[in-house]
Scaffold this active site. Structure first.
Site, PDB file in Angstrom:
ATOM      1  CB  CYS A  97      -0.917  -6.873  -4.524  1.00 58.96           C
ATOM      2  SG  CYS A  97       0.380  -6.546  -3.338  1.00 58.96           S
TER       3      CYS A  97
ATOM      4  CG  HIS B 102       1.134  -7.573  -7.941  1.00 62.55           C
ATOM      5  ND1 HIS B 102       1.322  -6.231  -7.704  1.00 62.55           N
ATOM      6  CD2 HIS B 102       1.531  -8.215  -6.801  1.00 62.55           C
ATOM      7  CE1 HIS B 102       1.800  -6.074  -6.473  1.00 62.55           C
ATOM      8  NE2 HIS B 102       1.936  -7.266  -5.917  1.00 62.55           N
TER       9      HIS B 102
ATOM     10  CG  ASN C   7       4.810  -5.402  -4.398  1.00 61.56           C
ATOM     11  OD1 ASN C   7       3.918  -4.682  -4.837  1.00 61.56           O
ATOM     12  ND2 ASN C   7       4.570  -6.534  -3.762  1.00 61.56           N
TER      13      ASN C   7
END
Ligand code: UT7
Length: 340
Positions: free
Chosen positions: A118, A259, A289
């Protein structure tokens, strides 16, 4: 005597993104696992995500870079470097960057992949910026893309509801204006966190076997609670750190670009930074995500919507597998897009 290279800041001069058309809603997931739309929305903020039915991560990258090239009015042969942040490369090798170079026809570019989950886009943006700052290159493309659906176990309700597919890219070029571009960064890793978010199989540790596939080792595993605890603290702390180092208060920041793993993590980060909720880029409800893609996807969507302007102060911030985390202070350099 060779002339010393002049140090210039690296600025983002174009953005692009690519999202698969297929939408998987929380209701669709209710049919696959024991979950509910209400649980997913209240615990994560996600309503739906995209799924790439045909193709690979390189197709997400290629679509995003094509949009970026169109915006900037450049052809593929002008790109000098391609950096792809991903944990779902098309193959182990060649790199997805090489596949993308070929698909785009970027015949003068070299490139490589970055594996930092990420935080992959932030790591890659720092690398790309340094290539520009040294004066060695003038057009570096940084892509964040992941086809998370390729490594999800759609029988595991703990993980399959969280992730989606997507890709987004930025073009870095040198700027003559030292007040713009990538101003500062803080990047971190802590390998002791590897046990809480990983995909064990397929590498040199556990080459694929029938047994490893049966054990589910080629799919993403996460201890969500453990990751949540450190993510909520880590992302907030590193965001505050970059502000303090640069003597900024919440009033000085135009946007937090976090994020997108969980709305509750984003909220904690915003609060720690003392930011107004209107100053946070959030699109987790639409895409879930998308790992390396979340941050550039926000940048591209917000610029295309006419909500970002030259001179805006942005803090980009992430936390993910590794553990890896970090923050970047960025001064936006593309003039506001005029929308109809
Ligand atoms: O981007 C990479 C980094 N990753 C992250 O930042 C993710 C961090 N973690 C999280 O975002 C959250 O921990 C999750 C969203 C993954 C989970 O939320 P949570 O509030 O931590 O839930 P939990 O794991 O503590 O589970 C609470 C309950 C459990 O039931 P019991 O034991 O209380 O009876 C779970 O079994 O919710 C249950 N549960 C579900 N229920 C319905 C877990 N997943 C689901 C589900 N649907 N999909």
């Amino acid at each position: 005597m060779s002339a010393a290279r002049e140090l210039k800041r690296a600025a983002i001069t174009a953005v692009g993104h690519f999202l698969p058309e297929k939408i998987m809603t929380n209701l669709d997931l209710e049919k696959l696992v024991d979950t509910s739309d209400e649980w997913i929305r209240s615990r994560t903020g996600i309503r739906e995500r995209r799924v790439l039915e045909h193709g690979a991560t390189s197709d997400l990258c290629t679509g995003a870079v094509k949009m970026l090239m169109e915006n900037r009015g450049i052809g593929p042969e002008e790109i000098e470097v391609i950096i792809v942040a991903t944990v779902t490369p098309d193959m182990f090798f060649p790199s997805t960057a090489c596949v993308v170079q070929e698909k785009l026809g970027a015949k003068h570019a070299w490139g490589f992949d970055v594996s930092a989950a990420c935080s992959g886009f932030l790591y890659s943006l720092v690398l790309g910026a340094q290539l520009i700052e040294t004066g060695a290159y003038k057009k570096v493309v940084v892509v964040g893309a992941d086809k998370m659906s390729s490594i999800l176990d759609y029988t595991d309700r703990n993980t399959c509801i969280l992730f989606g597919d997507g890709g987004a890219a930025v073009l870095l070029e040198p700027t003559d204006d030292p007040s713009l571009g990538v101003i500062d960064h803080r990047l971190y890793s802590d390998g002791s966190g590897g046990q809480f978010l990983y995909m064990k199989g397929g590498g040199s540790l556990q080459p694929p076997t029938h047994e490893s596939i049966d054990r589910g080792e080629h799919k993403l595993i996460q201890d969500g609670k453990a990751v949540f605890k450190v993510a909520v603290y880590g992302m907030a702390e590193v965001s505050a750190e970059i502000m303090e180092r640069n003597h900024l208060t919440g009033a000085d920041v135009d946007y937090l670009v976090p994020h997108q793993a969980n709305l509750r993590i984003i909220d904690a980060c915003r609060e720690r930074m003392g930011l107004d909720p209107a100053k946070v880029m959030i699109n987790i409800e639409k895409y879930g995500n998308t790992t390396a893609a979340t941050i550039p996807l926000c940048l591209s969507e917000w610029w295309h919507a006419g909500k970002l302007d030259r001179g805006n102060t942005l803090v980009l911030s992430s936390f993910g597998a590794g553990y890896t985390w970090g923050a970047i202070l960025l001064k936006w350099s593309i003039p506001r897009k005029v929308t109809a």
